[in-house]
Scaffold this active site. Sequence first.
Site, PDB file in Angstrom:
ATOM      1  N   MET A   1       0.830  -1.188   0.000  1.00 31.57           N
ATOM      2  CA  MET A   1       0.000   0.000   0.000  1.00 31.57           C
ATOM      3  C   MET A   1       0.871   1.246   0.000  1.00 31.57           C
ATOM      4  SD  MET A   1      -3.119  -0.964   2.535  1.00 31.57           S
ATOM      5  CE  MET A   1      -2.064  -1.767   3.734  1.00 31.57           C
TER       6      MET A   1
ATOM      7  N   GLN B   1       6.201  -4.300  -6.326  1.00 29.85           N
ATOM      8  CA  GLN B   1       5.224  -3.948  -7.353  1.00 29.85           C
ATOM      9  C   GLN B   1       5.707  -2.753  -8.176  1.00 29.85           C
ATOM     10  OE1 GLN B   1       1.367  -1.824  -6.647  1.00 29.85           O
ATOM     11  NE2 GLN B   1       0.482  -3.811  -7.142  1.00 29.85           N
TER      12      GLN B   1
ATOM     13  N   CYS C   1      -4.324   0.726  -9.787  1.00 29.13           N
ATOM     14  CA  CYS C   1      -4.337   2.049  -9.157  1.00 29.13           C
ATOM     15  C   CYS C   1      -5.322   2.974  -9.859  1.00 29.13           C
ATOM     16  CB  CYS C   1      -2.940   2.661  -9.159  1.00 29.13           C
ATOM     17  SG  CYS C   1      -2.934   4.252  -8.320  1.00 29.13           S
TER      18      CYS C   1
ATOM     19  N   LYS D   1      -1.718  -7.349 -10.156  1.00 29.76           N
ATOM     20  CA  LYS D   1      -2.787  -6.932  -9.242  1.00 29.76           C
ATOM     21  C   LYS D   1      -3.740  -6.036 -10.007  1.00 29.76           C
ATOM     22  CE  LYS D   1      -4.346  -5.588  -4.942  1.00 29.76           C
ATOM     23  NZ  LYS D   1      -4.386  -4.158  -4.905  1.00 29.76           N
TER      24      LYS D   1
ATOM     25  N   GLY E   1      -9.601  -7.340  -0.714  1.00 28.79           N
ATOM     26  CA  GLY E   1     -10.726  -6.452  -0.485  1.00 28.79           C
ATOM     27  C   GLY E   1     -11.553  -6.843   0.714  1.00 28.79           C
ATOM     28  N   ASP E   2     -11.466  -6.003   1.746  1.00 31.98           N
ATOM     29  CA  ASP E   2     -12.307  -6.136   2.944  1.00 31.98           C
ATOM     30  C   ASP E   2     -12.058  -7.416   3.730  1.00 31.98           C
ATOM     31  OD1 ASP E   2     -13.335  -3.827   1.855  1.00 31.98           O
ATOM     32  OD2 ASP E   2     -15.128  -4.781   1.042  1.00 31.98           O
TER      33      ASP E   2
ATOM     34  N   GLY F   1      -5.042  -5.782   3.390  1.00 33.95           N
ATOM     35  CA  GLY F   1      -4.506  -4.434   3.229  1.00 33.95           C
ATOM     36  C   GLY F   1      -4.786  -3.598   4.456  1.00 33.95           C
ATOM     37  N   ARG F   2      -5.859  -2.810   4.387  1.00 31.72           N
ATOM     38  CA  ARG F   2      -6.149  -1.865   5.468  1.00 31.72           C
ATOM     39  C   ARG F   2      -6.353  -2.557   6.806  1.00 31.72           C
ATOM     40  NH1 ARG F   2     -10.971   0.753   2.343  1.00 31.72           N
ATOM     41  NH2 ARG F   2     -11.056  -1.450   1.765  1.00 31.72           N
TER      42      ARG F   2
HETATM   43  C1  LIG Z   1      -3.551   3.809   1.245  1.00 30.91           C
HETATM   44  C2  LIG Z   1      -3.656   2.690   0.255  1.00 30.91           C
HETATM   45  C3  LIG Z   1      -2.621   2.500  -0.640  1.00 30.91           C
HETATM   46  C4  LIG Z   1      -2.693   1.463  -1.578  1.00 30.91           C
HETATM   47  N1  LIG Z   1      -1.650   1.272  -2.430  1.00 30.91           N
HETATM   48  C5  LIG Z   1      -1.664   0.236  -3.277  1.00 30.91           C
HETATM   49  C6  LIG Z   1      -0.551  -0.029  -4.130  1.00 30.91           C
HETATM   50  O1  LIG Z   1       0.473   0.677  -4.108  1.00 30.91           O
HETATM   51  N2  LIG Z   1      -0.632  -1.099  -4.962  1.00 30.91           N
HETATM   52  C7  LIG Z   1      -1.744  -1.904  -5.005  1.00 30.91           C
HETATM   53  O2  LIG Z   1      -1.758  -2.858  -5.766  1.00 30.91           O
HETATM   54  N3  LIG Z   1      -2.797  -1.681  -4.219  1.00 30.91           N
HETATM   55  C8  LIG Z   1      -2.778  -0.634  -3.364  1.00 30.91           C
HETATM   56  N4  LIG Z   1      -3.865  -0.425  -2.540  1.00 30.91           N
HETATM   57  C9  LIG Z   1      -5.037  -1.310  -2.631  1.00 30.91           C
HETATM   58  C10 LIG Z   1      -4.908  -2.488  -1.683  1.00 30.91           C
HETATM   59  O3  LIG Z   1      -3.841  -3.315  -2.092  1.00 30.91           O
HETATM   60  C11 LIG Z   1      -6.184  -3.338  -1.633  1.00 30.91           C
HETATM   61  O4  LIG Z   1      -6.407  -3.936  -2.880  1.00 30.91           O
HETATM   62  C12 LIG Z   1      -7.415  -2.537  -1.232  1.00 30.91           C
HETATM   63  O5  LIG Z   1      -7.134  -1.625  -0.206  1.00 30.91           O
HETATM   64  C13 LIG Z   1      -8.549  -3.467  -0.786  1.00 30.91           C
HETATM   65  O6  LIG Z   1      -8.112  -4.332   0.211  1.00 30.91           O
HETATM   66  P1  LIG Z   1      -8.331  -4.057   1.814  1.00 30.91           P
HETATM   67  O7  LIG Z   1      -9.810  -3.917   2.013  1.00 30.91           O
HETATM   68  O8  LIG Z   1      -7.741  -5.269   2.452  1.00 30.91           O
HETATM   69  O9  LIG Z   1      -7.604  -2.792   2.139  1.00 30.91           O
HETATM   70  C14 LIG Z   1      -3.826   0.618  -1.616  1.00 30.91           C
HETATM   71  C15 LIG Z   1      -4.846   0.813  -0.700  1.00 30.91           C
HETATM   72  C16 LIG Z   1      -4.787   1.830   0.218  1.00 30.91           C
HETATM   73  C17 LIG Z   1      -5.923   2.017   1.184  1.00 30.91           C
END
Ligand SMILES: Cc1cc2nc3c(=O)[nH]c(=O)nc-3n(C[C@H](O)[C@H](O)[C@H](O)COP(=O)(O)O)c2cc1C
Length: 330
Positions: A1, A54, A84, A123, A185-186, A208-209
């Site tokens: 992220m 990445q 992205c 991704k 995702g989530d 992720g989050r």
């Molecule tokens: C602050 C932030 C930065 C992110 N940066 C990237 C990134 O650099 N590359 C990527 O593939 N996904 C990025 N994502 C997306 C996450 O990898 C993920 O697909 C998305 O947040 C959903 O998953 P989660 O609900 O587990 O967060 C980012 C998400 C957030 C919130």
Amino acid sequence: MAGVSVQAFRRQGRRYGAGLVCSEMVSCAGLEHRNERTLGYLRVASDEHPLAIQIFGSDPAVMAEAARMVVAAGADIVDINFGCPVKKVTKTGAGATLLDDPARAGAIVAAVAHAVPVPVSVKMRRGLEDGSRACLEIGPRLVEAGAASLTLHPRSARQMYRGEADHRLTAEFVERVGVPVIASGDITSRARAQEVLAGTSAAAVMVGRGAQGNPWALREIVDAEAGEPSREEVAAELILFVRETVRELGERRAAGFLKKFYGWYLGRGRFPRPFKQELVGLTTTEEVVTRLFAAAPGAAVIVEQLEAELPDLTGEILLDSMPISIYGGG
Ligand SMILES: Cc1cc2nc3c(=O)[nH]c(=O)nc-3n(C[C@H](O)[C@H](O)[C@H](O)COP(=O)(O)O)c2cc1C
């Protein structure tokens, strides 16, 4: 992220049970121009393998050269960003835009897969517009071009992070592509991870989050017996994270970068809200650490244990020149 997955975050993820961690997205143009800040993203520590780095960009030849550089830096997997949604990235023809240009997307994957001896993964999001099913068409083409695995975040680019990730689409995607799929995702808990794995037949889930300020979510996902951390454990882990991040980024950058993490660690009813505000208001990370030790004296012995278990990385990772990410997304 982007703006989150610093080395300290990735190494922490590994300690808490993540099988694979990934860097934030790295600009292939930045690598091509040997931009010092971009090169800072390529410093890899010994205790974060297996690690995917990445890359993002729109030119197959430049992406191929970037892939060679990230492998030389120590990446075990090269991941390509076709997810992205941020304008700064999509307006250059990179990130999620490529979901609308399957020919170019395929050419990028082929060029990268040809350039490096390690597995190449992609991704991606579901598509550009809400309700899009573009991923189902483009996924198999990326596999044909050489992608060894695919990660799907089933939201549209337009959606950004609104609404829910629709993992019914992930299930269709898994059926379609014939390579291991990682569902993103989530995913925030063991129950949700199990539900998504069972409902989609994905090979793995990506967190992720849910792991921001909460590595215990990872531990819970891999270990049914794992319980909630104590206040002392939370404070200790945050102190370690602060110290490791300062080592990576230097005090000046780290002090600002870390502020968003205080809320992430101290929320969830772990510490009173005013305490978080107090930490955010402090100027130096030293003051933050002192305040944390005062609030949770039992953290001292835990920090000592944690630090004793870390490998000695002296000379290995000094990321003074590493930028706070300006991109933010996937
Ligand atoms: C602050 C932030 C930065 C992110 N940066 C990237 C990134 O650099 N590359 C990527 O593939 N996904 C990025 N994502 C997306 C996450 O990898 C993920 O697909 C998305 O947040 C959903 O998953 P989660 O609900 O587990 O967060 C980012 C998400 C957030 C919130």
